[in-house]
Design a protein around this motif. Structure first.
Motif, PDB file in Angstrom:
ATOM      1  N   UNK A  57       0.850  -1.184   0.000  1.00 54.03           N
ATOM      2  CA  UNK A  57       0.000   0.000   0.000  1.00 54.03           C
ATOM      3  C   UNK A  57       0.888   1.237   0.000  1.00 54.03           C
ATOM      4  N   UNK A  58       0.811   2.018  -1.074  1.00 52.89           N
ATOM      5  CA  UNK A  58       1.547   3.274  -1.163  1.00 52.89           C
ATOM      6  C   UNK A  58       0.610   4.400  -0.759  1.00 52.89           C
ATOM      7  N   UNK A  59       1.039   5.196   0.185  1.00 56.98           N
ATOM      8  CA  UNK A  59       0.192   6.271   0.680  1.00 56.98           C
ATOM      9  C   UNK A  59       0.974   7.574   0.737  1.00 56.98           C
ATOM     10  N   UNK A  68      -6.863   6.608   6.795  1.00 61.64           N
ATOM     11  CA  UNK A  68      -7.963   5.712   7.154  1.00 61.64           C
ATOM     12  C   UNK A  68      -7.699   4.323   6.581  1.00 61.64           C
ATOM     13  N   UNK A  69      -7.301   4.248   5.319  1.00 66.16           N
ATOM     14  CA  UNK A  69      -6.998   2.947   4.709  1.00 66.16           C
ATOM     15  C   UNK A  69      -5.855   2.265   5.449  1.00 66.16           C
ATOM     16  N   UNK A  70      -4.851   3.030   5.866  1.00 67.12           N
ATOM     17  CA  UNK A  70      -3.712   2.468   6.601  1.00 67.12           C
ATOM     18  C   UNK A  70      -4.177   1.815   7.898  1.00 67.12           C
ATOM     19  N   UNK A  71      -5.208   2.341   8.511  1.00 66.42           N
ATOM     20  CA  UNK A  71      -5.675   1.778   9.779  1.00 66.42           C
ATOM     21  C   UNK A  71      -6.509   0.519   9.601  1.00 66.42           C
ATOM     22  N   UNK A  82      -2.498 -12.454   4.611  1.00 71.73           N
ATOM     23  CA  UNK A  82      -1.739 -11.882   3.502  1.00 71.73           C
ATOM     24  C   UNK A  82      -0.785 -10.832   4.062  1.00 71.73           C
ATOM     25  N   UNK A  83       0.514 -10.955   3.783  1.00 70.35           N
ATOM     26  CA  UNK A  83       1.464  -9.939   4.241  1.00 70.35           C
ATOM     27  C   UNK A  83       1.139  -8.577   3.624  1.00 70.35           C
ATOM     28  N   UNK A  84       1.349  -7.541   4.410  1.00 67.39           N
ATOM     29  CA  UNK A  84       1.071  -6.175   3.978  1.00 67.39           C
ATOM     30  C   UNK A  84       2.284  -5.303   4.250  1.00 67.39           C
ATOM     31  N   UNK A  85       2.671  -4.535   3.263  1.00 71.29           N
ATOM     32  CA  UNK A  85       3.713  -3.529   3.426  1.00 71.29           C
ATOM     33  C   UNK A  85       3.086  -2.186   3.102  1.00 71.29           C
ATOM     34  N   UNK A  86       3.069  -1.292   4.083  1.00 68.71           N
ATOM     35  CA  UNK A  86       2.563   0.054   3.867  1.00 68.71           C
ATOM     36  C   UNK A  86       3.748   0.995   3.761  1.00 68.71           C
ATOM     37  N   UNK A  87       3.754   1.767   2.698  1.00 69.01           N
ATOM     38  CA  UNK A  87       4.833   2.729   2.464  1.00 69.01           C
ATOM     39  C   UNK A  87       4.212   4.107   2.362  1.00 69.01           C
ATOM     40  N   UNK A  88       4.602   4.974   3.290  1.00 71.05           N
ATOM     41  CA  UNK A  88       4.168   6.362   3.268  1.00 71.05           C
ATOM     42  C   UNK A  88       5.258   7.170   2.571  1.00 71.05           C
ATOM     43  N   UNK A  99      14.025   0.817  -1.194  1.00 72.63           N
ATOM     44  CA  UNK A  99      14.508  -0.390  -1.860  1.00 72.63           C
ATOM     45  C   UNK A  99      14.737  -1.509  -0.840  1.00 72.63           C
ATOM     46  N   UNK A 100      15.330  -1.171   0.297  1.00 71.62           N
ATOM     47  CA  UNK A 100      15.576  -2.165   1.346  1.00 71.62           C
ATOM     48  C   UNK A 100      14.275  -2.775   1.841  1.00 71.62           C
ATOM     49  N   UNK A 101      13.271  -1.952   2.086  1.00 72.03           N
ATOM     50  CA  UNK A 101      11.978  -2.453   2.558  1.00 72.03           C
ATOM     51  C   UNK A 101      11.312  -3.344   1.511  1.00 72.03           C
ATOM     52  N   UNK A 102      11.383  -2.945   0.247  1.00 74.80           N
ATOM     53  CA  UNK A 102      10.792  -3.753  -0.819  1.00 74.80           C
ATOM     54  C   UNK A 102      11.513  -5.093  -0.970  1.00 74.80           C
TER      55      UNK A 102
END
Length: 121
Positions: A57-59, A68-71, A82-88, A99-102
């Motif tokens: 999720x790119x925010x 709101x979506x992040x919460x 399902x694994x979730x990666x949120x990137x602000x 890049x490291x997080x991805x």
């Protein structure tokens, strides 16, 4: 072999599945708060119900609808395993950290696939 998937077309073909997805979105996001929160949740629900391996999720930083979506996205991801990666992202986001997080997230997904762990359909 790779195949081309057209998720939008698949969703239109099965109206009862579309309705079920709309109801599930309603459980996580009671109403439209503007911006892209509702479309983000609709797409996330569609993907997890199709058995996607992970969500990114790119925010934009400090965007209220995406906050709101992040919460609610973590609850959705947890419910479907399902694994979730949120990137602000803001104007100060560094490329190296992103890049490291991805890379770490992709490693996680690859390990899950090798172990046969998939999201709940």
């Amino acid at each position: 072999s790779k195949s081309l998937r057209l998720p939008g077309l698949e969703r239109v073909r099965n109206r009862s599945e579309v309705q079920a997805r709309e109801e599930e979105v309603g459980r996580y996001l009671g109403r439209d708060v503007g911006g892209f929160a509702l479309p983000s949740m609709k797409e996330a629900v569609a993907f997890v119900r199709e058995g996607i391996d992970g969500l990114i999720h790119l925010a934009p930083f400090n965007c209220t609808p995406e906050i709101v979506a992040v919460t609610v996205l973590p609850r959705l991801a947890s419910d479907h395993d399902v694994p979730l990666l949120t990137i602000s992202i803001d104007e100060h986001s560094g490329e190296a950290g992103l890049v490291t997080r991805l890379e770490a997230f992709v490693d996680l997904l690859e390990r899950r696939v090798r172990r046969g762990v998939r999201g709940v359909k």
